[in-house]
Design an enzyme around this catalytic site. Structure first.
Site, short mmCIF file in Angstrom:
data_model
loop_
_atom_site.label_atom_id
_atom_site.label_comp_id
_atom_site.label_asym_id
_atom_site.label_seq_id
_atom_site.Cartn_x
_atom_site.Cartn_y
_atom_site.Cartn_z
N PRO A 7 67.76 8.72 -18.61
CA PRO A 7 66.90 8.88 -19.79
C PRO A 7 66.68 10.37 -20.04
CG PRO A 7 65.56 8.35 -17.87
CD PRO A 7 67.00 8.31 -17.42
N MET A 8 66.92 10.81 -21.27
CA MET A 8 66.66 12.21 -21.63
C MET A 8 65.93 12.24 -22.96
SD MET A 8 70.19 14.16 -20.51
CE MET A 8 69.59 15.76 -21.09
N GLU A 9 64.65 12.51 -22.90
CA GLU A 9 63.81 12.49 -24.08
C GLU A 9 64.31 13.49 -25.12
OE1 GLU A 9 60.68 11.65 -26.73
OE2 GLU A 9 61.54 10.55 -25.04
N GLN A 68 62.43 2.39 -20.45
CA GLN A 68 61.59 3.15 -19.52
C GLN A 68 60.20 3.31 -20.10
OE1 GLN A 68 61.71 7.60 -18.78
NE2 GLN A 68 62.55 6.90 -16.81
N CYS A 98 59.29 13.04 -15.12
CA CYS A 98 59.43 13.97 -16.25
C CYS A 98 58.59 15.22 -16.01
CB CYS A 98 59.00 13.30 -17.55
SG CYS A 98 59.10 14.41 -18.98
N LYS A 139 61.81 6.00 -11.30
CA LYS A 139 62.51 7.28 -11.19
C LYS A 139 61.50 8.35 -10.79
CE LYS A 139 65.92 10.21 -13.52
NZ LYS A 139 65.33 11.56 -13.49
N GLY A 224 72.78 12.98 -16.31
CA GLY A 224 72.07 13.27 -17.54
C GLY A 224 72.74 14.36 -18.34
N ARG A 225 72.36 15.61 -18.08
CA ARG A 225 72.88 16.72 -18.88
C ARG A 225 74.39 16.81 -18.83
NH1 ARG A 225 70.22 21.47 -16.09
NH2 ARG A 225 70.32 20.01 -14.33
#
Length: 312
Positions: A7-9, A68, A98, A139, A224-225
């Protein structure tokens, strides 16, 4: 091995999930967080964050998607977890990692790392509210400003009845600084628990994935990235395939500009395409040239014309 899309906001929304799962082999996607405060959220909030709910909680290419939640109040986490799964989410995940100052300022995300008991209460309440055949996952990071409580945090997750744990191998204070990644600490947690542990952090290619798994002992990773730097990263990580050639990246970007964002006022692709090119520039020289050609444009339609005109 399993490879999960993190998950990447503000980055990995439904449109990007659609694109990336089409050219990859991800086992699961986790959505951007649904912020839970002090109420049961309306159905439309879940559908906005996870439109895949309308399609059996899968992307168009068939990859499962899990919602999430981010919050700190067990009662409301539980009620919203129940709603998410009733709407079709393939389980539900609790965000305890986060590092955003805005998120932490409201008591969510990595702030929970300072209170393992609250992690326990939140995850336990979610587990009780969700049908037993659906996963409840968590997470975390290694801690807030040190890893001294990493075992306490991990124990809280397992004792709450969570199905599995994703561990990002840095503390909140360490942010995303590469030199601080600690896959060995993830391995120590894995050895301690009986539930599956998934490693996350500094996985950019086949070599780093292999090193992470060898050090941590985990057979599953979350990326993610790196998934934005190399659009076919799951296939690179799983099968040692070469990175996607630039012409195929262009084709992906062209498709992205044709996808419509619900409620878009003509600005969505301006921010998102420039943001994605910022990641791609780390792997593709051509992305820098493309970024320079669109950096002054401020309408989605203008950016789309430039990208559609690229000869491949």
């Amino acid at each position: 091995m399993r490879v999960l899309l993190a998950p990447m906001e503000g980055v990995l929304d439904a449109l990007v999930r659609e694109l990336l799962t089409e050219v990859n082999d991800y086992d699961l996607c986790i959505t951007e967080f649904v912020r839970v405060v002090d109420q049961l959220l309306p159905v439309k909030v879940f559908h906005r964050i996870c439109p895949e709910l309308l399609h059996a909680s899968r992307t168009p290419s068939g990859t499962p998607v899990r919602i999430q939640l981010l919050g700190q109040h067990p009662q409301w986490l539980a009620e919203n977890a129940a709603r998410a799964t009733a709407l079709g989410s393939y389980g539900v995940d609790l965000n305890c990692g986060c590092p955003s100052k805005v998120v932490n300022g409201s008591g969510g995300g990595a702030t929970l790392l300072t209170d393992p008991e609250l992690i326990y209460q939140g995850a336990k309440a979610m587990r009780a509210a969700v049908p037993s055949h659906l996963p409840v996952t968590v997470k975390v990071r290694l801690g807030w400003d040190s890893g001294d409580r990493k075992f306490e945090i991990a124990d809280a997750v397992q004792q709450a009845g969570a199905s599995e744990l994703v561990v990002h191998g840095r503390t909140k204070a360490q942010g995303y600084r590469a030199e601080h990644i600690d896959w060995q600490a993830i391995g120590e947690i894995r050895q301690r628990l009986t539930i599956p542990v998934i490693a996350n952090g500094e996985i950019w290619d086949w070599q780093s994935a292999q090193a992470c798994m060898a050090t941590s002992g985990c057979d599953a990773v979350m990326i993610g990235r790196g998934a934005l730097n190399i659009p076919n990263l799951s296939r690179v990580v799983k099968y040692n395939e070469p990175r996607m050639p630039w012409p195929e990246v262009v084709t992906l970007l062209q498709k992205y500009t044709r996808l419509e964002k619900q409620g878009d006022t003509g600005l969505y692709h301006v921010a998102r395409i420039k943001q994605w090119l910022g990641y791609l520039r780390k792997e593709y020289i051509e992305a820098t040239e493309l970024f320079q050609s669109i950096r002054a444009l401020n309408r989605s339609s203008e950016i789309a014309r430039v990208i559609q005109a690229i000869k491949i």
